[in-house]
Scaffold this motif. Structure first.
Motif, PDB file in Angstrom:
ATOM      1  N   TRP B  39       4.563   2.785   6.362  1.00  0.00           N
ATOM      2  CA  TRP B  39       3.268   1.180   7.254  1.00  0.00           C
ATOM      3  C   TRP B  39       3.732   0.235   5.769  1.00  0.00           C
ATOM      4  CZ3 TRP B  39       2.856   1.513  11.661  1.00  0.00           C
ATOM      5  CH2 TRP B  39       2.650   2.211  12.331  1.00  0.00           C
ATOM      6  N   PHE B  62      -2.752  -0.795  13.365  1.00  0.00           N
ATOM      7  CA  PHE B  62      -4.031  -0.961  13.201  1.00  0.00           C
ATOM      8  C   PHE B  62      -5.063  -1.850  13.562  1.00  0.00           C
ATOM      9  CE2 PHE B  62      -0.999   0.046   8.878  1.00  0.00           C
ATOM     10  CZ  PHE B  62      -2.056   0.996   7.916  1.00  0.00           C
ATOM     11  N   GLN B 102       0.488  -1.699  -6.197  1.00  0.00           N
ATOM     12  CA  GLN B 102      -0.588  -1.160  -6.372  1.00  0.00           C
ATOM     13  C   GLN B 102      -1.527  -0.658  -5.070  1.00  0.00           C
ATOM     14  OE1 GLN B 102      -1.967  -5.632  -7.309  1.00  0.00           O
ATOM     15  NE2 GLN B 102      -1.423  -4.906  -9.301  1.00  0.00           N
ATOM     16  N   SER B 106      -2.588   0.708   4.354  1.00  0.00           N
ATOM     17  CA  SER B 106      -4.136   0.944   5.123  1.00  0.00           C
ATOM     18  C   SER B 106      -4.866  -0.007   4.175  1.00  0.00           C
ATOM     19  CB  SER B 106      -4.156   1.901   5.253  1.00  0.00           C
ATOM     20  OG  SER B 106      -3.936   3.361   3.897  1.00  0.00           O
ATOM     21  N   THR B 107      -4.982   0.103   2.750  1.00  0.00           N
ATOM     22  CA  THR B 107      -5.734  -0.191   1.610  1.00  0.00           C
ATOM     23  C   THR B 107      -5.838  -1.546   1.758  1.00  0.00           C
ATOM     24  OG1 THR B 107      -5.913   2.031   0.531  1.00  0.00           O
ATOM     25  CG2 THR B 107      -6.736  -0.062  -0.998  1.00  0.00           C
ATOM     26  N   ILE B 109      -4.622  -3.322   3.956  1.00  0.00           N
ATOM     27  CA  ILE B 109      -5.604  -3.951   5.799  1.00  0.00           C
ATOM     28  C   ILE B 109      -6.801  -4.092   5.853  1.00  0.00           C
ATOM     29  CG2 ILE B 109      -5.196  -3.953   8.203  1.00  0.00           C
ATOM     30  CD1 ILE B 109      -1.951  -3.317   7.336  1.00  0.00           C
ATOM     31  N   PHE B 110      -6.996  -2.617   4.730  1.00  0.00           N
ATOM     32  CA  PHE B 110      -8.475  -2.837   4.728  1.00  0.00           C
ATOM     33  C   PHE B 110      -9.433  -3.616   3.833  1.00  0.00           C
ATOM     34  CE2 PHE B 110     -12.741  -1.208   2.726  1.00  0.00           C
ATOM     35  CZ  PHE B 110     -13.539  -1.027   3.001  1.00  0.00           C
ATOM     36  N   THR B 111      -9.286  -3.807   2.603  1.00  0.00           N
ATOM     37  CA  THR B 111      -9.529  -5.315   2.365  1.00  0.00           C
ATOM     38  C   THR B 111      -9.265  -6.543   2.823  1.00  0.00           C
ATOM     39  OG1 THR B 111      -7.853  -5.725   0.917  1.00  0.00           O
ATOM     40  CG2 THR B 111      -9.178  -3.570  -0.489  1.00  0.00           C
ATOM     41  N   ARG B 114     -12.464  -6.261   5.858  1.00  0.00           N
ATOM     42  CA  ARG B 114     -13.753  -6.281   5.161  1.00  0.00           C
ATOM     43  C   ARG B 114     -13.671  -7.799   4.832  1.00  0.00           C
ATOM     44  NH1 ARG B 114     -15.090  -7.443   0.061  1.00  0.00           N
ATOM     45  NH2 ARG B 114     -16.682  -6.843  -0.923  1.00  0.00           N
ATOM     46  N   SER B 132      -4.700  -7.544  -5.464  1.00  0.00           N
ATOM     47  CA  SER B 132      -4.228  -7.319  -6.048  1.00  0.00           C
ATOM     48  C   SER B 132      -3.809  -8.234  -7.115  1.00  0.00           C
ATOM     49  CB  SER B 132      -2.281  -9.004  -5.244  1.00  0.00           C
ATOM     50  OG  SER B 132      -2.642  -9.724  -5.164  1.00  0.00           O
ATOM     51  N   ARG B 150      -0.153   5.983  -6.369  1.00  0.00           N
ATOM     52  CA  ARG B 150      -0.776   5.801  -5.747  1.00  0.00           C
ATOM     53  C   ARG B 150      -0.955   6.656  -4.320  1.00  0.00           C
ATOM     54  NH1 ARG B 150       0.015   4.163  -1.680  1.00  0.00           N
ATOM     55  NH2 ARG B 150       2.520   2.450  -1.152  1.00  0.00           N
ATOM     56  N   GLU B 154      -3.882   8.327  -2.687  1.00  0.00           N
ATOM     57  CA  GLU B 154      -4.290   8.169  -1.383  1.00  0.00           C
ATOM     58  C   GLU B 154      -4.759  10.196  -0.859  1.00  0.00           C
ATOM     59  OE1 GLU B 154      -2.849   3.973  -1.031  1.00  0.00           O
ATOM     60  OE2 GLU B 154      -2.652   5.229   0.286  1.00  0.00           O
TER      61      GLU B 154
END
Lengths: 220, 220
Positions: B39, B62, B102, B106-107, B109-111, B114, B132, B150, B154
Motif C-alpha cells: 500500500w 481502504f 515517515q 495505513s497510518t 490514511i488513518f490521519t 480522522r 508529514s 517504521r 508498526e
C-alpha cells in the motif's frame, strides 16, 4: 516519581489518546496540538498513536461502499485535478514565536481584549465556536501570585512562555497542568520573566483566599 | 548487487528529475522495495505518477475499512459513506505529500480519515495538522533506514497491542473504535476516572516500551 507527577503523566497520556482519536473539544484540541508542537516526547507518542490508528484501520473488517462509489470519487478527482485544495498547514515551531495553532487565537499584548484582573495579572477570553468550556489566556508578571482559587470543573493549563509554581509542582513551557474539580491552588509566576498560559476550564472558578472572596462578588 | 542496492537506492532518486521536486525518497520502482508495504508503494505511485490504477487499488482496500471504522464510531450510514469517499478524494489530492519514510500508508490514511471526520462533525472549519509536518516527525535517520524502521514499528505496535492485558486493551479499543474520550469511558463503563487514566498510561507505556527496545538492532 511523586504522586502528582505520576498523575500529570496519566492526564497527559489520556489527553494525547483523546487527541489521536479525535475525541477532544475544539479548545482542548488546540491546546494539545500546541503542546505537541512544543514537546518532542509527546510528538513521538502521537506518532505512535497515529500508527496505532493505522494498524486498527487495517485490521477493521471491510464494509462495502455503495455501487459506483469508486466512479464517483474518480470523477471528483478529475474535476478538481487542476486546482487541488490542500487542507493542511505547517506548524511553525521557529524560535521566538508561538506555534501556529495557538498563534491563530492570541492577540498582541497591547490589544484591548486583554483585561487587567489583578496586580500583574491580565486575562483574555478566547472564543471558540460551539464551545461550552471557558478558554482564556493569562499573562502573569514575574513573581506575581495569582489569588488562591478553586474550580467547579476541571481546569487544563498549558504553559506557553515562562513558568509558574503551585501546590502541585513547577511548570515550564509546553507543560500541561491539570486541576481537578474542587482543588484549590495559588499559582506563582517564576521570577525570570512573564508567564503566558492558555487555560481551559470546564466549570466556573471560585476565588478562595481572603481577597478572592471579595473578588468573587465581582465575578458572580 | 551489494547489500545496499537490495534496498531501493535513494542516491538514484536524486538523479531523477521527477523525484527531485520533492524530498520524498520515492524512487521505488521495485515493488519489493524493502521497508515498504504494497500500500505504501501504491500511495507513492499515486503521488508521483498520478496513477489511477494504483489509486483504485488503494480505494478498494481502504475505503471499505474507513467506512467500517466510522460505523463503529456510531456515525450515520450515509455519512460514513460520504466521509469515506471524501477521505479517499483527499488521499488523491494529498498523495504528493506522502513520505513513506515517515509513515505507512495505513497510518497516513488513518490521519486523513480522522481529520475528515472531525471536519464534517464540526462547524468551525479549522485546517488540521499534517502528519508529514516536521513537528510530528522528530526522527532524523536516513530516509531508507527510516522506512524499514517504521514498518518494523508498526509490526511491533500490532504485536504489543495483542499482548496488552484485557483491561488496558479495552481502553484503547473504546478510544479508537467508539471515539470515547477518557472521561466518557469512565462515565459509561463505571470504572473510576483515575483508574481509566492509569490504565491508559500503562497501555501507552507498554506500547512505547516495544518501540524503545535496545538501540543497535535496527540502526546500521
Amino acid at each position: 516519581m511523586n504522586e502528582q507527577a505520576s498523575f500529570n503523566m496519566q492526564v497527559l497520556d489520556a489527553l494525547l489518546l483523546d487527541y489521536a482519536t479525535g475525541a477532544l473539544s475544539l479548545p482542548l484540541e488546540v491546546l494539545v496540538e500546541t503542546h505537541l508542537a512544543m514537546n518532542e516526547d509527546s510528538a513521538k507518542t502521537m506518532n505512535m498513536l497515529m500508527k496505532l490508528g493505522g494498524v486498527l484501520l487495517e485490521d477493521s473488517d471491510p464494509v462495502s461502499l455503495s455501487e459506483g462509489a469508486l466512479e464517483n470519487v474518480l470523477k471528483a478527482i478529475e474535476d478538481d485535478e487542476e486546482n487541488p485544495a490542500l487542507d493542511t498547514r505547517r506548524i511553525d515551531t521557529s524560535d521566538g514565536f508561538l506555534p501556529r495553532p495557538i498563534a491563530d487565537y492570541i492577540p498582541d499584548a497591547g490589544h484591548s481584549s486583554w483585561k487587567r484582573v489583578g496586580i500583574g495579572l491580565f486575562e483574555c477570553d478566547v472564543v471558540f465556536e460551539g464551545d461550552k468550556g471557558r478558554a482564556k489566556f493569562y499573562r502573569i508578571a514575574p513573581g506575581t501570585a495569582v489569588p488562591s482559587h478553586t474550580h467547579t470543573g476541571t481546569e487544563v493549563t498549558l504553559v506557553l512562555e515562562g513558568g509558574f509554581t503551585d501546590e502541585t509542582g513547577s511548570y515550564g513551557p509546553s507543560d500541561i497542568a491539570v486541576q481537578e474539580e474542587g482543588c484549590e491552588h495559588k499559582p506563582v509566576a517564576d521570577n525570570d520573566g512573564e508567564c503566558l498560559v492558555f487555560t481551559i476550564n470546564q466549570g466556573d472558578i471560585r476565588l478562595t483566599g481572603p481577597i478572592g472572596r471579595v473578588l468573587n462578588l465581582l465575578v458572580n | 548487487m551489494d547489500i545496499k542496492n537490495e534496498n531501493f537506492d535513494f542516491e538514484l532518486v536524486t538523479d531523477d528529475p521527477v523525484s527531485l521536486t520533492r524530498d520524498m525518497g520515492t524512487g521505488c520502482d521495485n515493488d519489493n522495495a524493502k521497508g515498504m508495504s504494497r500500500w505504501d508503494i501504491m500511495l507513492v505511485r499515486v503521488g508521483r505518477d498520478r496513477d489511477q490504477a494504483a489509486f483504485a487499488a488503494l480505494f478498494d482496500y481502504f475505503a471499505p475499512r474507513i467506512k467500517s471504522f466510522l460505523l463503529r464510531l456510531g456515525t450515520d450510514m450515509s455519512l460514513c459513506e460520504e466521509i469515506a469517499q471524501e477521505a479517499m478524494i483527499m488521499v488523491w489530492r494529498r498523495a504528493e505529500t506522502y513520505n513513506p519514510a515517515q509513515s505507512g500508508a495505513s497510518t497516513w490514511i488513518f490521519t486523513i480519515a480522522r481529520n475528515k471526520r472531525i471536519d464534517r462533525l464540526r462547524r468551525e472549519n479549522r485546517p488540521l495538522p499534517d502528519l508529514s509536518d516536521p513537528a510530528f516527525a522528530p526522527e532524523t535517520a536516513e530516509t531508507g533506514e527510516k522506512a524499514i524502521f517504521r514498518q518494523q514499528e508498526e509490526e511491533k505496535i500490532r504485536h504489543a497491542l495483542k499482548n496488552l492485558p484485557d483491561e488496558q486493551a479495552k481502553m484503547i479499543f473504546s478510544a479508537y473504535y467508539e471515539e470515547k474520550s477518557h472521561r466518557e469511558i469512565a462515565d459509561e463503563s463505571g470504572v473510576p476516572l483515575g483508574t481509566v487514566k492509569s490504565r491508559i498510561r500503562l497501555a501507552l507505556n507498554r506500547l512505547r516500551a516495544h518501540l524503545d527496545e535496545p538501540e543497535g538492532i535496527w540502526k546500521p
